[in-house]
Scaffold this motif. Structure first.
Motif, mmCIF file in Angstrom:
data_model
loop_
_atom_site.group_PDB
_atom_site.id
_atom_site.type_symbol
_atom_site.label_atom_id
_atom_site.label_comp_id
_atom_site.label_asym_id
_atom_site.label_seq_id
_atom_site.Cartn_x
_atom_site.Cartn_y
_atom_site.Cartn_z
ATOM 1 N N GLY A 291 -29.165 13.245 12.028
ATOM 2 C CA GLY A 291 -28.585 12.656 13.425
ATOM 3 C C GLY A 291 -28.911 13.959 14.321
ATOM 4 O O GLY A 291 -28.663 13.663 15.542
ATOM 5 N N ALA A 292 -29.297 15.031 13.825
ATOM 6 C CA ALA A 292 -29.705 16.199 14.849
ATOM 7 C C ALA A 292 -30.852 15.846 15.711
ATOM 8 O O ALA A 292 -31.760 15.121 15.331
ATOM 9 N N LEU A 293 -30.775 16.225 17.068
ATOM 10 C CA LEU A 293 -31.847 15.915 17.985
ATOM 11 C C LEU A 293 -32.512 17.140 18.259
ATOM 12 O O LEU A 293 -32.055 18.331 18.340
ATOM 13 N N PRO A 294 -33.751 17.012 18.956
ATOM 14 C CA PRO A 294 -34.450 18.235 19.453
ATOM 15 C C PRO A 294 -33.447 19.116 20.170
ATOM 16 O O PRO A 294 -32.642 18.580 21.311
ATOM 17 N N LYS B 155 -40.017 22.765 13.255
ATOM 18 C CA LYS B 155 -41.016 21.863 13.871
ATOM 19 C C LYS B 155 -40.491 20.641 14.540
ATOM 20 O O LYS B 155 -41.088 20.081 15.235
ATOM 21 N N PHE B 156 -39.085 20.066 13.986
ATOM 22 C CA PHE B 156 -38.385 18.928 14.672
ATOM 23 C C PHE B 156 -37.908 19.426 15.950
ATOM 24 O O PHE B 156 -37.292 18.403 16.714
ATOM 25 N N GLY B 157 -37.888 20.591 16.339
ATOM 26 C CA GLY B 157 -37.434 21.151 17.718
ATOM 27 C C GLY B 157 -36.183 21.584 17.700
ATOM 28 O O GLY B 157 -35.406 21.635 18.790
ATOM 29 N N VAL C 139 -25.733 20.464 12.779
ATOM 30 C CA VAL C 139 -26.008 20.082 11.158
ATOM 31 C C VAL C 139 -26.241 21.217 10.413
ATOM 32 O O VAL C 139 -26.859 22.315 10.889
ATOM 33 N N ILE C 140 -25.635 21.523 9.248
ATOM 34 C CA ILE C 140 -25.878 22.339 8.153
ATOM 35 C C ILE C 140 -26.518 21.778 7.124
ATOM 36 O O ILE C 140 -26.040 21.041 6.541
#
Ligand SMILES: [Zn+2]
Ligand SMILES: [Zn+2]
Length: 348
Positions: free
Chosen positions: A174-177, A199-201, A245-246
């Motif tokens: 659910g984490a976004l860039p 790399k996911f930002g 997120v952790i």
């Protein structure tokens, strides 16, 4: 001229395997006949196989119902040597990988809903059938992931378990860039998690014990390093606004418990480091900020293929130590020591 007579030697068994013949036993290097692929299966000539902590399940007999002798290994990279009856989507000579997801039954409730990752009768290479610590192995087609051209076998192998687990957990988190994402633990899983997260930002925070991993964590893509021995990681995360997120990779329930207060609003602790002792959390910690704790298990062969393709595209690579198959015992001990940097891979 006398006819040359060649003494016929008894034919040697044509391949080597590292097997465990009883729970708690040592690796035995044995010769075996090359197996035949059945319908819907392929025979893979194994080129490399990662040594994963979960191989301890086979070595020590910690998974119910394992039939011995058993050849461990679920981080397999190789080449299709022979295809069984009815196999049309895969060809001899194709490079393929096999990870934790070694096949589904296709009939349970989860499979009927397309949730193959959670198949009730999931098959696991090295547990349900012989895995990759051998020169040739048989796998069902639903376990196969194509390996992209520029990835070496020894690089692809760890991506098929440690890689897919971190990649898949993060991309479904659910984490976004731009979000603050912390990766706890800089080891076999964590060193890949940091790379994927960057790399996911995400804005990546690496959390390790002691100052010695700071340089490496930053080189892997972390913009912040927290030494959890020198300061409270939860407090440091809150100073940065709290983590979305952790990703908890180090198998320490105590360390995971201490991180929950580092989550921001709607923050999620995603657990992939496997332990059996409890994580401690109070209802109040979860209610305030609507925080959640979620576990995540690897993924399907299609997810593995996504992981490999993304690694090729983005340059994410595992750091590895290699051993020949004959040194499986030594390689396994090295992995268990926790001192390997960071994934141990057998070469064949
Ligand atoms: Zn594994
Ligand atoms: Zn199923």
């Amino acid at each position: 001229m006398a006819t040359l007579r060649v003494a016929t030697k008894p034919e040697a068994a044509p391949m080597k395997a590292a097997q465990i013949s009883k729970p708690g036993g040592k690796f035995e290097i044995v010769e075996r006949e090359i197996p035949k692929p059945g319908a819907g299966q392929v025979l893979i000539k194994v080129q490399a196989c990662g040594v994963c902590h979960s191989d301890v399940l086979t070595k020590e007999g910690l998974w119910p119902g394992i039939q011995y002798p058993r050849v461990p290994g679920h981080e397999v990279a190789g080449i299709i040597h022979e295809v069984g009856a009815g196999v049309s989507a895969w060809k001899k000579g194709q490079r393929v990988g096999v990870g934790w997801h070694g096949g589904q039954d296709g009939t349970c409730r989860e499979c009927r809903r397309g949730d193959f990752r959670n198949c009730r009768n999931l098959k696991i290479p090295g547990i349900s059938y012989d895995g990759g610590y051998q020169q040739y192995m048989v796998a069902p087609v639903e376990a196969l992931a194509a390996i992209p051209e520029t990835l070496k076998d020894t690089e692809a192998a760890p991506l098929l378990c440690a890689g897919i687990t971190t990649y898949n957990a993060l991309r479904h988190s659910g984490a976004l860039p731009g979000d603050l994402v912390a990766v706890q633990g800089i080891g076999g899983l964590g060193h890949l998690g940091i790379q994927f997260a960057q790399k996911f930002g995400y804005k990546v925070v690496a959390i390790g014990r002691g100052p010695e991993n700071a340089t490496l964590a930053k080189r892997l893509g972390a913009s912040v390093y927290i030494d959890s021995q020198a300061s409270s990681a939860a407090e440091e995360l809150q100073k940065l606004g709290g983590a979305r997120v952790i990703l908890a990779t180090a198998p320490s329930s105590k360390a995971m418990s201490e991180l929950i207060d580092g989550l921001g609003p709607n923050g999620k602790l995603v657990v992939i480091g496997a332990t059996s002792d409890p994580i401690e959390v109070t209802p109040l910690q979860l209610i305030s900020g609507s925080r959640t704790i979620q576990g995540w298990a690897a993924g399907t062969a299609a997810d593995s293929e996504d992981t490999l393709n993304f690694a090729e595209l983005s340059g994410v690579r595992p750091m590895i130590e290699t051993y020949p198959l004959e040194k499986a015992e030594e390689a396994f001990a090295r992995m268990m020591s926790g001192k390997a940097e960071f994934r141990v891979v057998l070469t064949l």
